[in-house]
Design an enzyme around this catalytic site. Structure first.
Site, PDB file in Angstrom:
ATOM      1  CG  ASP A 111      45.267  37.693 -15.599  1.00 42.22           C
ATOM      2  OD1 ASP A 111      45.426  37.582 -14.361  1.00 42.22           O
ATOM      3  OD2 ASP A 111      45.879  36.987 -16.421  1.00 42.22           O
ATOM      4  CG  ASP A 163      41.478  30.874 -12.319  1.00 43.72           C
ATOM      5  OD1 ASP A 163      42.226  31.451 -11.535  1.00 43.72           O
ATOM      6  OD2 ASP A 163      41.873  30.378 -13.385  1.00 43.72           O
ATOM      7  CD  GLU A 183      47.750  32.277 -12.960  1.00 44.56           C
ATOM      8  OE1 GLU A 183      48.299  31.213 -12.636  1.00 44.56           O
ATOM      9  OE2 GLU A 183      46.743  32.297 -13.705  1.00 44.56           O
ATOM     10  CG  ASP A 221      45.434  31.261  -8.987  1.00 47.89           C
ATOM     11  OD1 ASP A 221      44.339  31.206  -9.560  1.00 47.89           O
ATOM     12  OD2 ASP A 221      46.519  31.209  -9.587  1.00 47.89           O
ATOM     13  CG  HIS A 234      41.913  27.759 -17.074  1.00 48.19           C
ATOM     14  ND1 HIS A 234      43.257  27.583 -17.282  1.00 48.19           N
ATOM     15  CD2 HIS A 234      41.819  28.618 -16.028  1.00 48.19           C
ATOM     16  CE1 HIS A 234      43.941  28.278 -16.398  1.00 48.19           C
ATOM     17  NE2 HIS A 234      43.086  28.911 -15.612  1.00 48.19           N
TER      18      HIS A 234
END
Ligand SMILES: [Zn+2]
Length: 449
Positions: free
Chosen positions: A80, A112, A145, A173, A423
């Protein structure tokens, strides 16, 4: 290979597998099916299991090889991704993999974790092309996650014996600590998240009526907030530091070779100064010491303009990042006790309710174990440089969970660079890093056999 790598990554990126949005569940399922079909190409045995928590995304389990004379290495990554919209400030469509002249591939999940999933796939593919695998491989890929790994522990607890014996867990990760040097990760902080609810009037009031005649819940809350932490960042909760391990000379050596620019970090964050001007102290504060942050106030007026509302109930949100050997449950209890004590001193007629919203364990890996030795050698062989051994101030509580349930050590192997924007807008990965990761993963598996 490069073309195939980009092809697989672009297929993965084109699926907006958001776990934060229940309506995107079909996309997470789609990405899980795609990863499954690729693993089947490697002749893996693959099983997709329902998440034990209702509504949460399924988990993919897979394995290649069952030679009892070989070690078994388990790969963890997540399929995800964080939400992304072009309007957030992306230069390109976040769900179309876009190569640019700067040597990077842009798109949500490139760093990521879709890039790392692709690198793992090609590393194993190359090993299989050479002949027998040096180790048995297992995969544990989840789709939650970015939503706190919902249901991961419950689901893995139910199905972990599918894998048999696991000797090591490779967590793909994380990113390099800098842009220049590969890194291996050996630690994350834990977390305890708590709320402080203060209730006064049974509904919101107007300051023209109640101003000057009642104890306002917000005033009490702000008073409590001011007692939690001092201006140097020291947490004031009684007993908070009691279980923090003392800093040793041996540990100090780990920080000596880390190249870390305080100015770069300062400008990335966008502040004029950090709490210390000593780079080593800043690294220790980020990784090795606990911290407390105040995140928000629920129920309070937060819009524009000058509304004169006096909220009847406010709820403050506070989290603490924790380190070895602090116990998150114990810290949450200390927090509650301390807030109640300070609230009592306020002598307020309002009602206080302190609640724990969730805890997660810290992780502290052993740099001397076979995984770190194998990883270090592979990085030196490929990149010609010693890796950074890095920790993170963030939290991945499922790492200590996997170490426990599989009774095996874990290691974080960074694929992308620190400035990839995992992110953030314009997330990217350097082609050079993807290709390098394939070789490093491949050699790590060989070196730990
Ligand atoms: Zn991630």
């Amino acid at each position: 290979v490069e073309k195939e790598v980009i092809q697989y990554l672009s297929e993965l990126v084109s699926i907006p597998s958001l776990s934060s949005d229940i309506s995107m569940k079909p996309e997470v399922i789609k990405v899980t099916e795609l990863v499954k079909s690729k693993l089947i190409e490697l002749e893996a045995e693959v099983k997709i299991v329902e998440n034990e928590v209702d509504g949460k995304n399924p988990i993919l389990l897979a394995k290649i090889g069952n030679n009892i004379n070989k070690k078994t290495i388990l790969f963890y990554s997540h399929m995800d991704v964080q939400p992304a919209l072009k309007d957030d400030g992306w230069d390109t469509d976040p769900f179309i993999l876009t190569p640019k002249d700067d040597g990077y591939l842009y798109g949500r999940g490139t760093n990521d974790d879709k890039g790392p999933i692709v690198a793992t796939y090609f590393a194993i593919k190359k090993l299989l092309e050479k002949g027998d695998l040096p180790v048995n491989i297992a995969f544990l890929y989840e789709g939650e996650e970015e939503s706190a790994s919902g249901g991961f522990e419950e689901t893995v607890s139910k199905h972990y014996d599918y894998f048999g014996k696991i000797d090591g867990v490779l967590v793909l990760d994380t990113s390099w600590f800098t842009d220049e040097k590969p890194s291996l990760d050996y630690g994350f902080r834990g977390i305890s998240y708590n709320s402080i609810e203060i209730t006064g009037p049974k509904k919101d009031q107007h300051s023209g009526l109640v101003g000057g005649i009642i104890r306002e819940p917000m005033t009490d809350l702000v008073n409590i907030f001011s007692k939690l932490i001092d201006l140097e960042g020291r947490v004031l909760i009684d007993g908070f530091y009691d279980d923090v391990l003392p800093f040793t000379d041996k540990e100090a050596k780990l920080y000596e070779n880390l190249e870390f620019s305080i100015d770069e970090l300062r400008s990335n964050i966008g502040v004029t100064e950090l709490i210390s001007s000593d780079p080593k102290q800043i690294m220790l504060n980020m990784w090795r010491y606990p911290a407390l942050s105040i995140h928000g106030i629920e129920g309070a007026f937060y819009g524009q303009g000058g509304k004169t509302v006096v909220p009847g109930t406010v709820k403050g949100k506070v989290s603490m990042r924790l380190v070895p050997n602090q116990d998150p449950d114990k810290i949450a209890a200390l927090f509650k006790e301390y807030v109640e004590k300070e609230f009592f001193k306020l002598n307020s007629p309002n009602k206080l309710h302190v609640k724990n919203l969730g805890n997660g364990d810290w992780w502290y890996g052993d740099l001397n174990n076979f995984l770190f030795q194998a990883g270090k050698k592979s990085i030196i062989d490929y990149w010609g440089i010693e890796p950074d051994f890095a920790r993170s101030g963030g939290s991945i509580p499922i790492i200590p969970f996997m170490e426990k349930i599989f009774n095996a050590p874990a290691m974080g192997l960074g694929v992308g660079q620190s400035s990839d924007g995992a992110h953030s807008q314009n997330e990217r990965i350097r082609v050079k890093n993807l290709i390098g990761a394939i070789e490093v993963i491949k050699n790590t598996l060989t070196n730990c056999s």
